[in-house]
Design an enzyme around this catalytic site. Structure first.
Site, PDB file in Angstrom:
ATOM      1  N   GLU A   1     -50.875  64.247 -69.969  1.00 49.09           N
ATOM      2  CA  GLU A   1     -50.290  63.201 -69.132  1.00 49.09           C
ATOM      3  C   GLU A   1     -51.369  62.230 -68.675  1.00 49.09           C
ATOM      4  O   GLU A   1     -52.456  62.631 -68.272  1.00 49.09           O
ATOM      5  CB  GLU A   1     -49.599  63.823 -67.919  1.00 49.09           C
ATOM      6  CG  GLU A   1     -48.815  62.810 -67.109  1.00 49.09           C
ATOM      7  CD  GLU A   1     -48.014  63.463 -66.009  1.00 49.09           C
ATOM      8  OE1 GLU A   1     -46.865  63.848 -66.271  1.00 49.09           O
ATOM      9  OE2 GLU A   1     -48.552  63.600 -64.899  1.00 49.09           O
TER      10      GLU A   1
ATOM     11  N   HIS B   1     -45.026  72.812 -63.849  1.00 48.17           N
ATOM     12  CA  HIS B   1     -46.123  72.197 -64.601  1.00 48.17           C
ATOM     13  C   HIS B   1     -46.046  72.557 -66.085  1.00 48.17           C
ATOM     14  O   HIS B   1     -46.302  71.719 -66.949  1.00 48.17           O
ATOM     15  CB  HIS B   1     -47.473  72.619 -64.016  1.00 48.17           C
ATOM     16  CG  HIS B   1     -47.592  72.325 -62.559  1.00 48.17           C
ATOM     17  ND1 HIS B   1     -47.753  71.051 -62.062  1.00 48.17           N
ATOM     18  CD2 HIS B   1     -47.536  73.141 -61.479  1.00 48.17           C
ATOM     19  CE1 HIS B   1     -47.807  71.097 -60.742  1.00 48.17           C
ATOM     20  NE2 HIS B   1     -47.672  72.351 -60.367  1.00 48.17           N
TER      21      HIS B   1
ATOM     22  N   ASP C   1     -50.149  69.327 -68.703  1.00 50.07           N
ATOM     23  CA  ASP C   1     -49.842  68.613 -67.461  1.00 50.07           C
ATOM     24  C   ASP C   1     -51.018  68.887 -66.527  1.00 50.07           C
ATOM     25  O   ASP C   1     -51.134  69.977 -65.971  1.00 50.07           O
ATOM     26  CB  ASP C   1     -48.533  69.126 -66.863  1.00 50.07           C
ATOM     27  CG  ASP C   1     -48.181  68.435 -65.559  1.00 50.07           C
ATOM     28  OD1 ASP C   1     -48.457  67.224 -65.427  1.00 50.07           O
ATOM     29  OD2 ASP C   1     -47.642  69.105 -64.657  1.00 50.07           O
TER      30      ASP C   1
END
Length: 161
Positions: free
Chosen positions: A69, A144, A9
Site C-alpha cells: 500500500e 490488516h 499492508d
C-alpha cells in the site's frame, strides 16, 4: 502459468500480509498473517522484526512479486511517519531479496476489486471472500491481512498474465 503474489499492508504496530496464487483469471488463497510489534520496543527493533518476518515470508512462500500500500493521504502526521518508516524497511527488504514490488493506493485497491474506490472495509472483506472462493464465515488473521490480500488481488488485476 501461476503467479504467486505477496500483498503487504504496512504499519509500524501491525503489518498485514497475504499470499495468493493467480492462474488465468482465478485466484487461490494460500496464507495470510500479521506481523505485530509492540510499543515498548525501540524503533530499530520494531523495524528489524518487520524486516526479519518479511524475509521469512518471502523465503517460505517464494512469491513472484509483491504489492504494498502506498500512502497518498494522511490525516494523522505521526501515523503517516511511522507507516512510512515501516514501508521503508519493507521496501528495503524487497530490494535485498530481489523481489519486484508495485505500489497501490487504497482507492486503487478498492476500485480494482469492486469497481468502486470508496467501499467500506466490511465490503472489502466480502469481495475478497468471493474472489478467493472462501466460505462467508472465513475469518482473516486481522483487518490488516485482509487488506494485504486485497492488495495482492489488486496487483493481479492490474497485471494480467
Amino acid at each position: 502459468m501461476i503467479m504467486r503474489i505477496l500483498g503487504i499492508d504496512p504499519g509500524l504496530a501491525n503489518v498485514g500480509w497475504g499470499i495468493l496464487d493467480r492462474k488465468g483469471s482465478k485466484y487461490m488463497y494460500v496464507q495470510d498473517g500479521t506481523v505485530i510489534t509492540h510499543p515498548f520496543m525501540s524503533l530499530k527493533d520494531r523495524l528489524k522484526l518487520i524486516s526479519d518476518e518479511i524475509i521469512l515470508i518471502i523465503d517460505n512462500f517464494k512469491p513472484d512479486v509483491a504489492s504494498i500500500e502506498n500512502i497518498y493521504f494522511a490525516k494523522n502526521k505521526k501515523t503517516a511517519i511511522s507507516v512510512s518508516e515501516a514501508r521503508g524497511a519493507i521496501i528495503l527488504t524487497f530490494a535485498l531479496k530481489n523481489l519486484d514490488f508495485y505500489e497501490y493506493t487504497p482507492i486503487q485497491v478498492k476500485n480494482s476489486i469492486s469497481g468502486f474506490g470508496r467501499i467500506e472495509k466490511v465490503q472489502v472483506k466480502y469481495v475478497i471472500r468471493i474472489l478467493l472462493g472462501m466460505k462467508p464465515d472465513f475469518i482473516f488473521t486481522s483487518d490488516h491481512s485482509s487488506d494485504a490480500l486485497a492488495l495482492a488481488i489488486c496487483h493481479g488485476n492490474y497485471h494480467i498474465l
